[in-house]
Design a protein around this motif. Structure first.
Motif, PDB file in Angstrom:
ATOM      1  N   ARG A  42      40.865 -45.246 -74.012  1.00 32.34           N
ATOM      2  CA  ARG A  42      40.887 -43.898 -73.419  1.00 32.34           C
ATOM      3  C   ARG A  42      39.680 -43.700 -72.499  1.00 32.34           C
ATOM      4  NH1 ARG A  42      43.564 -39.946 -71.223  1.00 32.34           N
ATOM      5  NH2 ARG A  42      42.863 -37.915 -71.847  1.00 32.34           N
ATOM      6  N   ILE A  43      38.518 -44.188 -72.905  1.00 29.75           N
ATOM      7  CA  ILE A  43      37.324 -44.101 -72.053  1.00 29.75           C
ATOM      8  C   ILE A  43      37.573 -44.849 -70.739  1.00 29.75           C
ATOM      9  CG2 ILE A  43      34.947 -44.966 -71.822  1.00 29.75           C
ATOM     10  CD1 ILE A  43      34.962 -42.450 -73.371  1.00 29.75           C
ATOM     11  N   MET A  44      38.165 -46.033 -70.833  1.00 32.92           N
ATOM     12  CA  MET A  44      38.443 -46.805 -69.616  1.00 32.92           C
ATOM     13  C   MET A  44      39.442 -46.072 -68.726  1.00 32.92           C
ATOM     14  SD  MET A  44      38.306 -50.802 -70.849  1.00 32.92           S
ATOM     15  CE  MET A  44      39.814 -50.735 -71.739  1.00 32.92           C
ATOM     16  N   GLN A  45      40.439 -45.413 -69.323  1.00 37.49           N
ATOM     17  CA  GLN A  45      41.402 -44.642 -68.540  1.00 37.49           C
ATOM     18  C   GLN A  45      40.713 -43.475 -67.848  1.00 37.49           C
ATOM     19  OE1 GLN A  45      44.306 -42.260 -70.695  1.00 37.49           O
ATOM     20  NE2 GLN A  45      45.897 -42.870 -69.234  1.00 37.49           N
ATOM     21  N   ILE A  46      39.805 -42.810 -68.541  1.00 38.41           N
ATOM     22  CA  ILE A  46      39.070 -41.692 -67.954  1.00 38.41           C
ATOM     23  C   ILE A  46      38.204 -42.185 -66.795  1.00 38.41           C
ATOM     24  CG2 ILE A  46      37.221 -40.023 -68.421  1.00 38.41           C
ATOM     25  CD1 ILE A  46      38.464 -39.809 -71.296  1.00 38.41           C
ATOM     26  N   ASP A  47      37.535 -43.312 -66.974  1.00 37.53           N
ATOM     27  CA  ASP A  47      36.705 -43.865 -65.899  1.00 37.53           C
ATOM     28  C   ASP A  47      37.547 -44.291 -64.696  1.00 37.53           C
ATOM     29  OD1 ASP A  47      34.420 -43.409 -67.356  1.00 37.53           O
ATOM     30  OD2 ASP A  47      34.251 -45.482 -68.081  1.00 37.53           O
ATOM     31  N   ARG A  48      38.725 -44.871 -64.948  1.00 38.56           N
ATOM     32  CA  ARG A  48      39.610 -45.244 -63.829  1.00 38.56           C
ATOM     33  C   ARG A  48      40.102 -44.005 -63.101  1.00 38.56           C
ATOM     34  NH1 ARG A  48      41.772 -48.874 -67.684  1.00 38.56           N
ATOM     35  NH2 ARG A  48      43.564 -47.499 -67.957  1.00 38.56           N
ATOM     36  N   ALA A  49      40.390 -42.938 -63.845  1.00 41.83           N
ATOM     37  CA  ALA A  49      40.838 -41.694 -63.222  1.00 41.83           C
ATOM     38  C   ALA A  49      39.727 -41.108 -62.355  1.00 41.83           C
ATOM     39  CB  ALA A  49      41.267 -40.691 -64.289  1.00 41.83           C
ATOM     40  N   ARG A  71      32.495 -35.938 -67.366  1.00 38.41           N
ATOM     41  CA  ARG A  71      31.481 -35.959 -68.425  1.00 38.41           C
ATOM     42  C   ARG A  71      32.038 -35.396 -69.731  1.00 38.41           C
ATOM     43  NH1 ARG A  71      28.255 -34.386 -64.158  1.00 38.41           N
ATOM     44  NH2 ARG A  71      28.394 -32.211 -64.781  1.00 38.41           N
ATOM     45  N   ALA A  72      32.783 -34.296 -69.646  1.00 37.96           N
ATOM     46  CA  ALA A  72      33.326 -33.661 -70.846  1.00 37.96           C
ATOM     47  C   ALA A  72      34.360 -34.569 -71.529  1.00 37.96           C
ATOM     48  CB  ALA A  72      33.966 -32.324 -70.484  1.00 37.96           C
ATOM     49  N   LYS A  73      35.231 -35.192 -70.751  1.00 35.14           N
ATOM     50  CA  LYS A  73      36.246 -36.081 -71.324  1.00 35.14           C
ATOM     51  C   LYS A  73      35.605 -37.310 -71.955  1.00 35.14           C
ATOM     52  CE  LYS A  73      40.250 -34.238 -70.597  1.00 35.14           C
ATOM     53  NZ  LYS A  73      41.199 -33.997 -71.668  1.00 35.14           N
ATOM     54  N   ARG A  74      34.585 -37.873 -71.298  1.00 37.12           N
ATOM     55  CA  ARG A  74      33.897 -39.032 -71.874  1.00 37.12           C
ATOM     56  C   ARG A  74      33.225 -38.656 -73.190  1.00 37.12           C
ATOM     57  NH1 ARG A  74      32.926 -43.861 -69.814  1.00 37.12           N
ATOM     58  NH2 ARG A  74      30.978 -44.053 -70.960  1.00 37.12           N
ATOM     59  N   ALA A  75      32.578 -37.503 -73.221  1.00 38.62           N
ATOM     60  CA  ALA A  75      31.912 -37.059 -74.450  1.00 38.62           C
ATOM     61  C   ALA A  75      32.924 -36.828 -75.575  1.00 38.62           C
ATOM     62  CB  ALA A  75      31.116 -35.786 -74.182  1.00 38.62           C
ATOM     63  N   GLU A  76      34.104 -36.358 -75.198  1.00 37.15           N
ATOM     64  CA  GLU A  76      35.146 -36.080 -76.185  1.00 37.15           C
ATOM     65  C   GLU A  76      35.709 -37.362 -76.806  1.00 37.15           C
ATOM     66  OE1 GLU A  76      39.624 -34.161 -76.023  1.00 37.15           O
ATOM     67  OE2 GLU A  76      38.151 -33.542 -74.536  1.00 37.15           O
ATOM     68  N   HIS A  77      35.723 -38.449 -76.042  1.00 40.26           N
ATOM     69  CA  HIS A  77      36.365 -39.674 -76.501  1.00 40.26           C
ATOM     70  C   HIS A  77      35.405 -40.837 -76.695  1.00 40.26           C
ATOM     71  CE1 HIS A  77      40.402 -38.066 -76.078  1.00 40.26           C
ATOM     72  NE2 HIS A  77      40.016 -37.522 -74.945  1.00 40.26           N
ATOM     73  N   LEU A  78      34.148 -40.563 -76.915  1.00 34.81           N
ATOM     74  CA  LEU A  78      33.188 -41.646 -77.108  1.00 34.81           C
ATOM     75  C   LEU A  78      33.541 -42.493 -78.323  1.00 34.81           C
ATOM     76  CD1 LEU A  78      29.720 -40.013 -76.387  1.00 34.81           C
ATOM     77  CD2 LEU A  78      30.858 -41.802 -75.090  1.00 34.81           C
ATOM     78  N   PRO A  79      33.553 -43.818 -78.164  1.00 36.83           N
ATOM     79  CA  PRO A  79      33.857 -44.687 -79.314  1.00 36.83           C
ATOM     80  C   PRO A  79      32.848 -44.530 -80.451  1.00 36.83           C
ATOM     81  CG  PRO A  79      34.058 -45.919 -77.271  1.00 36.83           C
ATOM     82  CD  PRO A  79      33.470 -44.582 -76.927  1.00 36.83           C
ATOM     83  N   GLU A  80      31.621 -44.124 -80.140  1.00 36.94           N
ATOM     84  CA  GLU A  80      30.611 -43.943 -81.181  1.00 36.94           C
ATOM     85  C   GLU A  80      30.992 -42.831 -82.152  1.00 36.94           C
ATOM     86  OE1 GLU A  80      29.728 -43.952 -77.835  1.00 36.94           O
ATOM     87  OE2 GLU A  80      29.013 -46.021 -77.832  1.00 36.94           O
ATOM     88  N   ARG A  81      31.806 -41.888 -81.683  1.00 39.18           N
ATOM     89  CA  ARG A  81      32.215 -40.784 -82.539  1.00 39.18           C
ATOM     90  C   ARG A  81      33.208 -41.236 -83.609  1.00 39.18           C
ATOM     91  NH1 ARG A  81      33.398 -35.451 -79.224  1.00 39.18           N
ATOM     92  NH2 ARG A  81      33.140 -34.640 -81.300  1.00 39.18           N
ATOM     93  N   VAL A  82      33.874 -42.367 -83.365  1.00 36.75           N
ATOM     94  CA  VAL A  82      34.857 -42.875 -84.323  1.00 36.75           C
ATOM     95  C   VAL A  82      34.430 -44.232 -84.878  1.00 36.75           C
ATOM     96  CG1 VAL A  82      36.800 -41.581 -83.372  1.00 36.75           C
ATOM     97  CG2 VAL A  82      36.244 -43.834 -82.456  1.00 36.75           C
ATOM     98  N   ALA A  83      33.145 -44.532 -84.812  1.00 36.45           N
ATOM     99  CA  ALA A  83      32.636 -45.838 -85.247  1.00 36.45           C
ATOM    100  C   ALA A  83      32.908 -46.100 -86.725  1.00 36.45           C
ATOM    101  CB  ALA A  83      31.142 -45.938 -84.958  1.00 36.45           C
ATOM    102  N   HIS A  84      32.985 -45.068 -87.523  1.00 32.54           N
ATOM    103  CA  HIS A  84      33.200 -45.231 -88.958  1.00 32.54           C
ATOM    104  C   HIS A  84      34.687 -45.391 -89.313  1.00 32.54           C
ATOM    105  CE1 HIS A  84      33.718 -40.978 -88.091  1.00 32.54           C
ATOM    106  NE2 HIS A  84      34.456 -40.899 -89.189  1.00 32.54           N
ATOM    107  N   LEU A  85      35.579 -45.230 -88.337  1.00 31.13           N
ATOM    108  CA  LEU A  85      37.019 -45.341 -88.589  1.00 31.13           C
ATOM    109  C   LEU A  85      37.496 -46.771 -88.347  1.00 31.13           C
ATOM    110  CD1 LEU A  85      38.141 -41.974 -86.988  1.00 31.13           C
ATOM    111  CD2 LEU A  85      37.769 -42.477 -89.391  1.00 31.13           C
ATOM    112  N   SER A  86      38.783 -46.980 -88.417  1.00 40.59           N
ATOM    113  CA  SER A  86      39.354 -48.337 -88.318  1.00 40.59           C
ATOM    114  C   SER A  86      39.175 -48.926 -86.921  1.00 40.59           C
ATOM    115  CB  SER A  86      40.836 -48.302 -88.678  1.00 40.59           C
ATOM    116  OG  SER A  86      41.565 -47.652 -87.646  1.00 40.59           O
TER     117      SER A  86
END
Length: 117
Positions: free
Chosen positions: A91-98, A66-81
């Motif tokens: 990264r989210i997919m890697q965390i879910d696979r792990a 849960r902590a890793k997913r919250a840290e790397h949520l794509p919504e947190r970087v939605a305003h970036l490139s």
């Protein structure tokens, strides 16, 4: 056999040799991927991705996931490139696979009661 037939046979053999020796390798190598990094690289061990001990219990693994997913949520970087958003999604997919690998390796079922344990 006439001289003309003999010349045609030699010309055909020479043309065939040239096609196999020169043209075929050029045509065959066209579809190869360009040199560079591999398209798919193996994920690191699940406990390294989730930053937990290899013998962690289910609650620790769940909390780390849960902590890793919250840290790397794509919504947190939605305003970036788009590259940054894609990297966050990978990264989210890697965390879910792990997390899934941890559950498989440790023999834990799903939390909703439909699993084995």
């Amino acid at each position: 056999m006439t001289t003309t037939e003999f010349i045609v046979i030699l010309g055909g053999a020479a043309l065939g040799y040239w096609l196999v020796a020169v043209v075929w390798p050029l045509w065959r190598d066209r579809g190869d991927a360009p040199p560079g990094p591999a398209l798919f690289e193996a994920d690191p061990p699940w406990h390294e991705v989730l930053d937990v001990a290899e013998d962690a219990d289910r609650n620790t693994i769940d909390a780390a996931h849960r902590a890793k997913r919250a840290e790397h949520l794509p919504e947190r970087v939605a305003h970036l490139s788009a590259d940054v958003r894609n990297q966050a999604q990978r990264r989210i997919m890697q965390i879910d696979r792990a997390y899934a690998a941890a559950m498989r390796e440790l023999g834990f079922g799903r939390r909703d009661g439909s699993g084995e344990r």
